[in-house]
Scaffold this motif. Structure first.
Motif, PDB file in Angstrom:
ATOM      1  N   UNK A  60      -5.983 -11.218 -27.062  1.00 54.89           N
ATOM      2  CA  UNK A  60      -5.896 -12.370 -28.284  1.00 54.89           C
ATOM      3  C   UNK A  60      -4.729 -13.004 -28.280  1.00 54.89           C
ATOM      4  N   UNK A  61      -3.596 -12.606 -27.491  1.00 57.08           N
ATOM      5  CA  UNK A  61      -2.278 -13.194 -27.350  1.00 57.08           C
ATOM      6  C   UNK A  61      -1.682 -13.744 -28.865  1.00 57.08           C
ATOM      7  N   UNK A  62      -1.923 -12.680 -29.729  1.00 54.38           N
ATOM      8  CA  UNK A  62      -1.132 -12.607 -30.913  1.00 54.38           C
ATOM      9  C   UNK A  62      -1.908 -13.478 -32.201  1.00 54.38           C
ATOM     10  N   UNK A  63      -3.335 -14.083 -31.641  1.00 56.00           N
ATOM     11  CA  UNK A  63      -3.864 -14.687 -32.803  1.00 56.00           C
ATOM     12  C   UNK A  63      -4.319 -13.910 -33.911  1.00 56.00           C
ATOM     13  N   UNK A  64      -4.646 -14.410 -35.220  1.00 55.20           N
ATOM     14  CA  UNK A  64      -5.017 -13.422 -36.399  1.00 55.20           C
ATOM     15  C   UNK A  64      -6.241 -13.100 -35.932  1.00 55.20           C
ATOM     16  N   UNK A  65      -6.742 -12.001 -36.572  1.00 56.05           N
ATOM     17  CA  UNK A  65      -7.887 -11.100 -36.402  1.00 56.05           C
ATOM     18  C   UNK A  65      -8.505 -11.213 -37.960  1.00 56.05           C
ATOM     19  N   UNK A  66      -9.910 -11.445 -38.011  1.00 54.06           N
ATOM     20  CA  UNK A  66     -10.614 -11.308 -39.115  1.00 54.06           C
ATOM     21  C   UNK A  66     -12.054 -10.983 -38.623  1.00 54.06           C
ATOM     22  N   UNK A  67     -12.598 -10.094 -39.371  1.00 55.28           N
ATOM     23  CA  UNK A  67     -13.998  -9.381 -39.182  1.00 55.28           C
ATOM     24  C   UNK A  67     -14.684  -9.162 -40.520  1.00 55.28           C
ATOM     25  N   UNK A  68     -16.064  -9.252 -40.622  1.00 58.22           N
ATOM     26  CA  UNK A  68     -16.756  -9.109 -41.816  1.00 58.22           C
ATOM     27  C   UNK A  68     -16.717  -7.625 -42.414  1.00 58.22           C
ATOM     28  N   UNK A  69     -16.450  -6.805 -41.379  1.00 56.83           N
ATOM     29  CA  UNK A  69     -16.487  -5.233 -41.701  1.00 56.83           C
ATOM     30  C   UNK A  69     -15.165  -4.977 -42.710  1.00 56.83           C
ATOM     31  N   UNK A  70     -14.033  -5.558 -42.350  1.00 59.76           N
ATOM     32  CA  UNK A  70     -12.864  -5.442 -42.682  1.00 59.76           C
ATOM     33  C   UNK A  70     -12.949  -6.001 -44.304  1.00 59.76           C
ATOM     34  N   UNK A  71     -13.526  -7.319 -44.458  1.00 61.84           N
ATOM     35  CA  UNK A  71     -13.668  -7.794 -45.887  1.00 61.84           C
ATOM     36  C   UNK A  71     -14.627  -6.769 -46.626  1.00 61.84           C
ATOM     37  N   UNK A  72     -15.705  -6.319 -46.220  1.00 66.10           N
ATOM     38  CA  UNK A  72     -16.684  -5.441 -46.798  1.00 66.10           C
ATOM     39  C   UNK A  72     -15.854  -4.040 -47.142  1.00 66.10           C
ATOM     40  N   UNK A  73     -15.061  -3.551 -46.277  1.00 70.30           N
ATOM     41  CA  UNK A  73     -14.206  -2.342 -46.744  1.00 70.30           C
ATOM     42  C   UNK A  73     -13.230  -2.700 -47.885  1.00 70.30           C
ATOM     43  N   UNK A  74     -12.531  -3.927 -47.692  1.00 68.81           N
ATOM     44  CA  UNK A  74     -11.724  -4.175 -49.044  1.00 68.81           C
ATOM     45  C   UNK A  74     -12.609  -4.151 -50.309  1.00 68.81           C
ATOM     46  N   UNK A  75     -13.534  -4.881 -50.259  1.00 65.54           N
ATOM     47  CA  UNK A  75     -14.437  -5.163 -51.352  1.00 65.54           C
ATOM     48  C   UNK A  75     -14.830  -3.573 -51.763  1.00 65.54           C
ATOM     49  N   UNK A  76     -15.283  -2.819 -51.186  1.00 64.12           N
ATOM     50  CA  UNK A  76     -15.633  -1.502 -51.279  1.00 64.12           C
ATOM     51  C   UNK A  76     -14.471  -0.715 -52.056  1.00 64.12           C
ATOM     52  N   UNK A  77     -13.357  -0.749 -51.313  1.00 63.99           N
ATOM     53  CA  UNK A  77     -12.287  -0.183 -52.072  1.00 63.99           C
ATOM     54  C   UNK A  77     -11.783  -0.404 -53.464  1.00 63.99           C
ATOM     55  N   UNK A  78     -11.891  -2.019 -53.444  1.00 63.46           N
ATOM     56  CA  UNK A  78     -11.517  -2.484 -55.063  1.00 63.46           C
ATOM     57  C   UNK A  78     -12.564  -1.896 -56.105  1.00 63.46           C
ATOM     58  N   UNK A  79     -13.660  -2.179 -55.389  1.00 65.78           N
ATOM     59  CA  UNK A  79     -14.909  -1.852 -56.559  1.00 65.78           C
ATOM     60  C   UNK A  79     -14.965  -0.317 -56.871  1.00 65.78           C
TER      61      UNK A  79
END
Length: 283
Positions: free
Chosen positions: A117-136
């Motif tokens: 990836x040469x340092x480009x930012x990383x996004x994944x729907x699984x990360x978003x889902x994990x964050x939402x589950x952690x918060x809730x």
């Protein structure tokens, strides 16, 4: 009394988003001499020696997650071949920390992103889902979401159906007194989130909207969280990291001046809803 206008960012960490000057974002800045003397990274891989660019034979070192100090005299390979072999071993070793659950695939995906990836930012729907589950799922007294809920109820001017501007800082203070979403729970040691994110670098929390009607409110809260997929010197000097080939390989792929694979920003976002009423008792 002036009413707070939305969307409104109510909290930002001291650490900045997109901080490419952070210590764990350095790459390609260390020599072999520094890595072997200062960091004691002599033996890194059961498969290759990145300093001599040779492939280990099966007799060079017993297969182990722990380091040893032998040097190989095996088959010569190119730097590109050596890096590819180390990344394959890096992915294989990651399975020690990512045993079960819907996020166990993420670490291998992120290692591959570091490789290509040469340092480009990383996004994944699984990360978003994990964050939402952690918060809730955080029902502790330190939950930022529950703290925001209680502060809204306390300071809303129900007769005027608004939240007063003068009390905006109460939202920031209550978040500071809580614990921001992180992946440092016991289960995160095995479900893939502890090794991919664990702690976080920067967090922004925004209330996107607040509706108040009939002594009830509904707030939409947005979390933007960023972590760094990279290691700094403090990390690798800790025994709990340096004893494992996994972290030794990671550090050398990132920091050795003959490799210099770039770390990257890991971005996560989650939007959650809070509802409550004027006369509700506190949970």
């Amino acid at each position: 009394m002036a009413a707070l206008q939305f969307p409104c960012t109510i909290f930002t960490t001291q650490n900045r988003m997109d901080d490419y000057g952070a210590k764990d974002m350095r790459c390609g800045d260390l020599t072999e001499a520094q890595l072997t003397s200062q960091y004691r990274l002599n033996y890194l891989s059961d498969r290759v020696d990145p300093y001599t660019l040779t492939r280990h034979s099966s007799m060079d070192c017993p297969q182990s997650m722990f380091c040893c100090n032998l040097r190989s005299q095996g088959e010569k390979i190119t730097r590109q071949q050596c890096a590819a072999i180390m990344f394959d071993e890096f992915r294989q070793l990651s399975r020690l920390f990512s045993v079960y659950g819907p996020y166990r695939h993420l670490i291998e995906k992120m290692i591959t992103h570091m490789q290509n990836g040469n340092g480009t930012p990383f996004r994944d729907v699984s990360l978003d889902r994990a964050l939402k589950e952690q918060i809730l799922n955080d029902k502790t007294k330190n939950s930022t979401l529950l703290r925001i809920r209680d502060t809204l109820k306390k300071y809303i001017i129900w007769e005027d159906k608004n939240y007063p501007t003068k009390d905006k800082d109460e939202l920031r203070k209550t978040i500071l007194e809580g614990k921001l979403p992180k992946f440092d729970r016991f289960q995160d040691n095995f479900n893939g989130m502890g090794i991919t994110v664990h702690d976080t670098w920067a967090t922004h929390i925004t209330i996107r909207s607040l509706q108040i009607e009939n002594d009830r409110y509904r707030a939409v809260v947005h979390y933007k969280v960023q972590d760094h997929f990279g290691l700094d010197s403090d990390d690798i000097l800790k025994k709990k990291f340096s004893q494992f080939h996994f972290f030794r390989i990671w550090f050398v792929l990132q920091r050795y001046n003959q490799f210099g694979f770039k770390p990257f920003m890991t971005n996560m976002e989650a939007t959650v809803e809070i509802t409550g009423g004027r006369d509700e008792s506190k949970n």
